[in-house]
Design an enzyme around this catalytic site. Structure first.
Site, PDB file in Angstrom:
ATOM      1  N   GLU A  34      -5.971  -9.185   4.403  1.00 42.74           N
ATOM      2  CA  GLU A  34      -5.238  -8.410   5.415  1.00 42.74           C
ATOM      3  C   GLU A  34      -5.292  -9.204   6.707  1.00 42.74           C
ATOM      4  O   GLU A  34      -6.378  -9.425   7.253  1.00 42.74           O
ATOM      5  CB  GLU A  34      -5.851  -7.009   5.607  1.00 42.74           C
ATOM      6  N   GLU A  76       0.847  -1.192   0.000  1.00 40.26           N
ATOM      7  CA  GLU A  76       0.000   0.000   0.000  1.00 40.26           C
ATOM      8  C   GLU A  76       0.886   1.247   0.000  1.00 40.26           C
ATOM      9  O   GLU A  76       2.009   1.237   0.546  1.00 40.26           O
ATOM     10  CB  GLU A  76      -0.896  -0.015   1.253  1.00 40.26           C
ATOM     11  N   GLU A 125     -12.464  -2.519   2.449  1.00 47.25           N
ATOM     12  CA  GLU A 125     -13.131  -2.185   3.719  1.00 47.25           C
ATOM     13  C   GLU A 125     -14.275  -1.195   3.457  1.00 47.25           C
ATOM     14  O   GLU A 125     -14.332  -0.102   4.028  1.00 47.25           O
ATOM     15  CB  GLU A 125     -12.111  -1.665   4.744  1.00 47.25           C
TER      16      GLU A 125
END
Ligand code: AHR
Length: 563
Positions: free
Chosen positions: A362, A69, A227
């Site tokens: 994750e 990321e 998310e």
């Protein structure tokens, strides 16, 4: 759940200070595992029975995936050093990283986030480097004002083409996460077109060609938001189901079907899973055919033993912990197995054929700030031996559910939470977590077989009451008469004398590779790169049953050739 939402909103304001016992050494000595053969009826206190005739399914190599990321020092410093750097690099990408990832056979990497993905416009990161805009990074409010400017302001120097070059150099597949929160569905269409349209076919394929790749990248895996219950739009599950359909309906495929991954639950948010699946089923059950994966995120962060749900106060320390917290991290982390089973069961109510698989993209422990090797690297923590056991335990769980889990990645590959590597400028080291991925890579593509493990529990004092954790845990897989058995012994001081017996074959010969240390807190740094590293013990005996000693606080891989 509320804590993680709050995290994304409030962005890590002020961590609480808790005091912890100083690092301690183990009471017992930890030598390399000794092995010897012994007849059935031995005095071993533990037993591992590998049932070779009970196959569980093929272990998807992609459960050994990774995640990158644009956050903290992950991309800038970790991955990207620049073409003109004196740090060894391949087209600007850190060479040490590429070399290590090739060694562990890294199969897939998710990019560019995380929460960052839902703030990112992929167009900013393509085209002539000097014309790429500078933007505010998603994490600016969470990151420290004193962290390097390129952590807070995105230069877009590393974008889609650089990521594809990285994947090519590593030999892995790309998995792109698309922005559902702040860009229209058209943007995902165009990103797919940019990556996958045939050479010379579209304006975007020409832009791609001018960036060095006339041939399409053929990106198969696409995440549709991240998310979406939190930083990715704060949707309800029903709202997200509508968005998911809108963003994915009639995406161009260019003859190669896309594997679309929907943004799944945080931890035990059963409601998110139920309501999304229900909404899709109500609209049209055949839509499950076009959803490849359901992304579960699970971070092990709350070590307060029920005292608080506060995102900051609940966390423990990466380096300074006592025996209780050694076990608590493993206990909390082990919950991922019941999350896999629980969400799977709910998914089955609406998708009985399980067309949709789980993607755990994750996972890992999340400690409070303070251990970072490079000051200013937001979310960086230093993995210890404890995190090696945690990661091994988690990978064993995935191995045991090959029918359910198809892809997974810890957060995140380098300079972040449960990282395999730490790097700063010309310094680089492999963490104990990285070594576990190296040891476990042999499971990739293997056929998982059922393994029955019985061992005395590891008992410990939990708030002055005796608590128990499992005594040994592991997984086994087979490929071409080569059996891979991986085992974690969480006990801080006890060796487990263990009979390993096979049903359906016998051992011809084998090796054991052990990762352990006499200090529970042992970890690797730039100056001490090999404090925790695997040791290979050759010459295991043959037979139907062998007896081995499994070191305390260890991860062991048995590579066994079968007759
Ligand atoms: O891995 C760090 C962050 O944790 C990711 O950006 C986000 O998806 C999660 O909340």
């Amino acid at each position: 759940m509320i804590g993680r939402r709050k995290f994304v909103r409030d962005a890590m304001a002020g961590a609480a200070t808790l005091s912890f016992a100083p690092p301690m050494k183990l009471a017992g000595s930890i030598g390399l595992m000794l092995a010897g053969s012994r007849a059935v009826g031995s005095t071993a206190d533990s037993r591992i029975e590998v049932l070779l005739d009970e196959e569980l399914g093929t272990i998807s190599p992609n459960i050994y995936g990774h995640f990158l990321e644009h956050i903290g020092g992950v991309i800038y410093d970790g991955v990207w050093v620049g073409e003109n750097s004196t740090i060894p690099n391949i087209a600007g990408i850190r060479k040490d990283l590429i070399d290590e990832m090739r060694k562990i056979k890294a199969p897939i990497v998710r990019y560019p986030g995380g929460c960052f993905a839902d703030s990112y416009n992929w167009r900013d990161g393509v085209g002539p480097v000097d014309q790429r805009p500078k933007r505010t990074n998603f994490w600016i409010e969470a990151d420290s004002t004193t962290s390097p400017a390129n952590h807070r302001f995105e230069s877009n120097r590393f974008g889609t083409d650089e990521f594809m070059r990285f994947c090519k150099a590593v030999g892995c597949q790309p998995y792109l996460a698309a922005n559902v929160r702040s860009l229209p569905a058209e943007s995902l269409d165009r990103w797919v077109e940019y990556c996958n349209s045939p050479a010379g076919s579209t304006t975007l394929s020409d832009v791609r060609a001018s960036s060095g790749s006339s041939e399409p990248y053929d990106v198969q895996y696409w995440g549709v938001g991240n998310e979406s219950w939190g930083c990715g739009g704060n949707f309800t599950a029903q709202e997200y189901a509508v968005e998911f359909r809108r963003y994915t309906n009639w995406l161009p495929q260019y003859g190669k079907p896309l594997s679309l991954i929907a943004s799944g639950p945080n931890s035990d948010n059963w409601q998110w899973t139920r309501e999304f699946f229900e909404a899709i089923a109500q609209k049209d059950k055949s839509l499950f055919d076009s959803i490849f994966g359901w992304a579960l995120h699970y971070y092990t962060w709350n070590l307060s033993r029920g005292r608080t749900e506060d995102w900051d106060k609940g966390k423990g320390d990466a380096l300074q912990f006592d025996v209780q917290d050694w076990y608590e991290v493993l206990r909390e982390g082990g919950r991922v197995e019941s999350l896999i089973e629980g969400h799977w069961q709910i998914m089955e109510e609406f998708d009985p054929d399980h067309k949709v698989k789980l993607v755990v993209d994750e996972w890992g422990p999340w400690y409070r700030p303070g251990s970072e090797l490079t000051r200013g690297n937001f979310l960086e923590q230093v993995p210890t031996l404890r995190d090696a056991l945690f990661s091994a335990m988690t990978l064993d769980i995935f191995n045991r559910h090959p029918d359910k889990v198809t892809l997974a990645s810890p957060a995140q590959l380098i300079n972040c939470l449960n990282s395999l590597y730490l790097a700063h400028e010309d310094k680089f080291c492999v963490t104990p977590v990285g070594h576990v991925f190296g040891m476990y890579s042999a499971h990739q593509g293997g056929r998982a077989v059922r393994t029955i493990i019985s061992a005395p529990n590891a008992n410990y004092s939990r708030d002055n009451k005796t608590a128990s954790l499992w005594g040994l845990a592991g997984s086994a897989s087979i490929q071409n008469k080569e059996l891979m058995l991986t085992v974690v012994n969480p006990h801080v001081s006890e060796v487990r004398e263990t009979d390993i017996s096979l049903r359906g074959a016998a051992i011809r010969s084998g090796t054991a590779t052990v990762l352990t240390n006499s200090d529970l807190h042992a970890h690797n740094t730039f100056d001490h790169r090999n404090e925790v590293s695997p040791q290979v013990k050759n010459e295991l005996p043959g037979g139907k049953t062998i007896t081995v000693e499994i070191s305390p606080a260890s991860v062991t891989k048995f590579a066994l050739s079968l007759i």
